[in-house]
Design a protein around this motif. Structure first.
Motif, PDB file in Angstrom:
ATOM      1  N   VAL A  49      12.002  68.021  42.876  1.00 59.74           N
ATOM      2  CA  VAL A  49      13.323  67.586  43.339  1.00 59.74           C
ATOM      3  C   VAL A  49      14.362  67.770  42.237  1.00 59.74           C
ATOM      4  O   VAL A  49      15.469  68.264  42.494  1.00 59.74           O
ATOM      5  CB  VAL A  49      13.288  66.122  43.832  1.00 59.74           C
ATOM      6  N   GLY A  50      14.006  67.402  41.017  1.00 59.43           N
ATOM      7  CA  GLY A  50      14.946  67.582  39.916  1.00 59.43           C
ATOM      8  C   GLY A  50      15.286  69.048  39.691  1.00 59.43           C
ATOM      9  O   GLY A  50      16.436  69.403  39.444  1.00 59.43           O
ATOM     10  N   GLY A  51      14.288  69.904  39.792  1.00 60.03           N
ATOM     11  CA  GLY A  51      14.531  71.341  39.636  1.00 60.03           C
ATOM     12  C   GLY A  51      15.422  71.907  40.726  1.00 60.03           C
ATOM     13  O   GLY A  51      16.370  72.647  40.450  1.00 60.03           O
ATOM     14  N   MET A  52      15.119  71.560  41.970  1.00 60.73           N
ATOM     15  CA  MET A  52      15.945  72.044  43.081  1.00 60.73           C
ATOM     16  C   MET A  52      17.363  71.482  42.991  1.00 60.73           C
ATOM     17  O   MET A  52      18.336  72.184  43.252  1.00 60.73           O
ATOM     18  CB  MET A  52      15.321  71.674  44.431  1.00 60.73           C
ATOM     19  N   TRP A  53      17.478  70.203  42.601  1.00 65.06           N
ATOM     20  CA  TRP A  53      18.795  69.596  42.452  1.00 65.06           C
ATOM     21  C   TRP A  53      19.588  70.332  41.373  1.00 65.06           C
ATOM     22  O   TRP A  53      20.768  70.639  41.560  1.00 65.06           O
ATOM     23  CB  TRP A  53      18.633  68.118  42.098  1.00 65.06           C
ATOM     24  N   VAL A  86      26.178  61.930  45.706  1.00 61.48           N
ATOM     25  CA  VAL A  86      25.883  61.135  44.521  1.00 61.48           C
ATOM     26  C   VAL A  86      25.343  59.759  44.915  1.00 61.48           C
ATOM     27  O   VAL A  86      24.469  59.228  44.253  1.00 61.48           O
ATOM     28  CB  VAL A  86      27.160  60.970  43.661  1.00 61.48           C
ATOM     29  N   GLY A  87      25.818  59.197  45.974  1.00 62.90           N
ATOM     30  CA  GLY A  87      25.387  57.882  46.410  1.00 62.90           C
ATOM     31  C   GLY A  87      26.452  56.842  46.096  1.00 62.90           C
ATOM     32  O   GLY A  87      27.053  56.846  45.025  1.00 62.90           O
ATOM     33  N   SER A  88      26.674  55.950  47.030  1.00 62.94           N
ATOM     34  CA  SER A  88      27.731  54.941  46.880  1.00 62.94           C
ATOM     35  C   SER A  88      27.400  53.911  45.815  1.00 62.94           C
ATOM     36  O   SER A  88      28.305  53.267  45.270  1.00 62.94           O
ATOM     37  CB  SER A  88      27.999  54.261  48.216  1.00 62.94           C
ATOM     38  N   LEU A  89      26.144  53.720  45.467  1.00 63.66           N
ATOM     39  CA  LEU A  89      25.788  52.741  44.433  1.00 63.66           C
ATOM     40  C   LEU A  89      26.115  53.224  43.031  1.00 63.66           C
ATOM     41  O   LEU A  89      26.153  52.430  42.095  1.00 63.66           O
ATOM     42  CB  LEU A  89      24.287  52.404  44.524  1.00 63.66           C
ATOM     43  N   PHE A  90      26.341  54.529  42.860  1.00 61.92           N
ATOM     44  CA  PHE A  90      26.561  55.080  41.527  1.00 61.92           C
ATOM     45  C   PHE A  90      27.958  55.647  41.342  1.00 61.92           C
ATOM     46  O   PHE A  90      28.204  56.394  40.410  1.00 61.92           O
ATOM     47  CB  PHE A  90      25.521  56.161  41.231  1.00 61.92           C
ATOM     48  N   VAL A 120      16.701  59.769  54.826  1.00 62.33           N
ATOM     49  CA  VAL A 120      18.034  60.015  55.381  1.00 62.33           C
ATOM     50  C   VAL A 120      18.856  58.718  55.394  1.00 62.33           C
ATOM     51  O   VAL A 120      20.058  58.745  55.118  1.00 62.33           O
ATOM     52  CB  VAL A 120      17.930  60.632  56.798  1.00 62.33           C
ATOM     53  N   LEU A 121      18.219  57.601  55.671  1.00 60.84           N
ATOM     54  CA  LEU A 121      18.935  56.320  55.672  1.00 60.84           C
ATOM     55  C   LEU A 121      19.355  55.895  54.264  1.00 60.84           C
ATOM     56  O   LEU A 121      20.421  55.308  54.079  1.00 60.84           O
ATOM     57  CB  LEU A 121      18.065  55.222  56.287  1.00 60.84           C
ATOM     58  N   VAL A 122      18.539  56.182  53.253  1.00 56.34           N
ATOM     59  CA  VAL A 122      18.784  55.727  51.892  1.00 56.34           C
ATOM     60  C   VAL A 122      19.707  56.672  51.124  1.00 56.34           C
ATOM     61  O   VAL A 122      20.413  56.240  50.207  1.00 56.34           O
ATOM     62  CB  VAL A 122      17.428  55.553  51.166  1.00 56.34           C
ATOM     63  N   MET A 123      19.747  57.949  51.496  1.00 56.60           N
ATOM     64  CA  MET A 123      20.501  58.941  50.725  1.00 56.60           C
ATOM     65  C   MET A 123      21.983  58.595  50.524  1.00 56.60           C
ATOM     66  O   MET A 123      22.491  58.786  49.424  1.00 56.60           O
ATOM     67  CB  MET A 123      20.379  60.330  51.341  1.00 56.60           C
ATOM     68  N   PRO A 124      22.707  58.083  51.498  1.00 57.09           N
ATOM     69  CA  PRO A 124      24.115  57.755  51.231  1.00 57.09           C
ATOM     70  C   PRO A 124      24.288  56.701  50.133  1.00 57.09           C
ATOM     71  O   PRO A 124      25.324  56.645  49.493  1.00 57.09           O
ATOM     72  CB  PRO A 124      24.620  57.217  52.572  1.00 57.09           C
ATOM     73  N   TYR A 125      23.283  55.878  49.892  1.00 58.36           N
ATOM     74  CA  TYR A 125      23.386  54.825  48.896  1.00 58.36           C
ATOM     75  C   TYR A 125      22.865  55.248  47.523  1.00 58.36           C
ATOM     76  O   TYR A 125      23.453  54.919  46.505  1.00 58.36           O
ATOM     77  CB  TYR A 125      22.641  53.570  49.361  1.00 58.36           C
ATOM     78  N   LEU A 126      21.730  55.986  47.501  1.00 58.86           N
ATOM     79  CA  LEU A 126      21.113  56.369  46.227  1.00 58.86           C
ATOM     80  C   LEU A 126      21.462  57.779  45.781  1.00 58.86           C
ATOM     81  O   LEU A 126      21.207  58.130  44.631  1.00 58.86           O
ATOM     82  CB  LEU A 126      19.587  56.240  46.325  1.00 58.86           C
ATOM     83  N   GLY A 127      21.982  58.585  46.674  1.00 56.21           N
ATOM     84  CA  GLY A 127      22.298  59.962  46.331  1.00 56.21           C
ATOM     85  C   GLY A 127      21.114  60.894  46.555  1.00 56.21           C
ATOM     86  O   GLY A 127      19.986  60.462  46.780  1.00 56.21           O
ATOM     87  N   MET A 128      21.403  62.179  46.472  1.00 58.04           N
ATOM     88  CA  MET A 128      20.399  63.203  46.763  1.00 58.04           C
ATOM     89  C   MET A 128      19.257  63.204  45.747  1.00 58.04           C
ATOM     90  O   MET A 128      18.089  63.287  46.122  1.00 58.04           O
ATOM     91  CB  MET A 128      21.086  64.572  46.791  1.00 58.04           C
TER      92      MET A 128
END
Length: 160
Positions: free
Chosen positions: A138-142, A155-159, A96-104
């Motif tokens: 994860v890739g399939g569900m995404w 998507v994540g702020s880093l990308f 949850v902490l990393v998701m805003p930066y790396l994306g779902m």
């Protein structure tokens, strides 16, 4: 009749929570541009949870855990017996902490891979299996949510 055990009480509480959450799905706001109702996915997930918790309830009544009289456990013994669950909660917190930066997508793959590695085997073959499971699950569900259902996932702020 046997006394209610911890598992039975937990199952009953979870059934009540499922019922209360299902009731709340009737108050979900309808989105005008949606292809299906906004309440469909929460109701489906809650129905699956209700089925699984019902199975849990039946199992807890049919074969209750053995009762140990007067046994006191230390905090260290408690942490040791629940270490896998505690690791999962910790990894989810980091997810949850990393998701805003790396994306779902990327943070989900990392979450599944690292969690399986922490609580499972760590030999090269198992690591390869963990990676394949993380990528496919994860890739399939995404892909289903992103392209099949048209859900805008982070998507994540880093990308950006």
């Amino acid at each position: 009749m046997n006394r209610l055990n911890r598992d039975t009480i937990t199952a009953i509480v979870l059934l009540l929570v499922c019922g209360a959450c299902f009731w709340q799905t009737f108050y979900i706001r309808e989105i005008p541009f949606s292809t299906m109702g906004s309440e469909v996915w929460p109701r489906f997930a809650l129905a699956m949870m209700f089925v699984l918790v019902s199975i849990y309830l039946v199992q807890s009544i049919a074969s209750p855990p053995p009762r140990v009289e007067g046994e006191r456990r230390s905090v260290r013994a408690w942490v040791s017996s629940y270490s896998s669950a505690l690791w999962c909660f910790g990894m989810f917190f980091l997810f949850v902490l990393v998701m805003p930066y790396l994306g779902m997508l990327l943070s989900g793959i990392l979450f599944v891979f690292v969690t399986q590695t922490v609580i499972g085997r760590r030999d090269p073959r198992s690591l390869a299996i963990h990676l394949v499971v993380a990528l496919v699950a994860v890739g399939g569900m995404w892909a289903i949510f992103r392209y099949g259902l048209g859900v805008a996932l982070p998507v994540g702020s880093l990308f950006r």
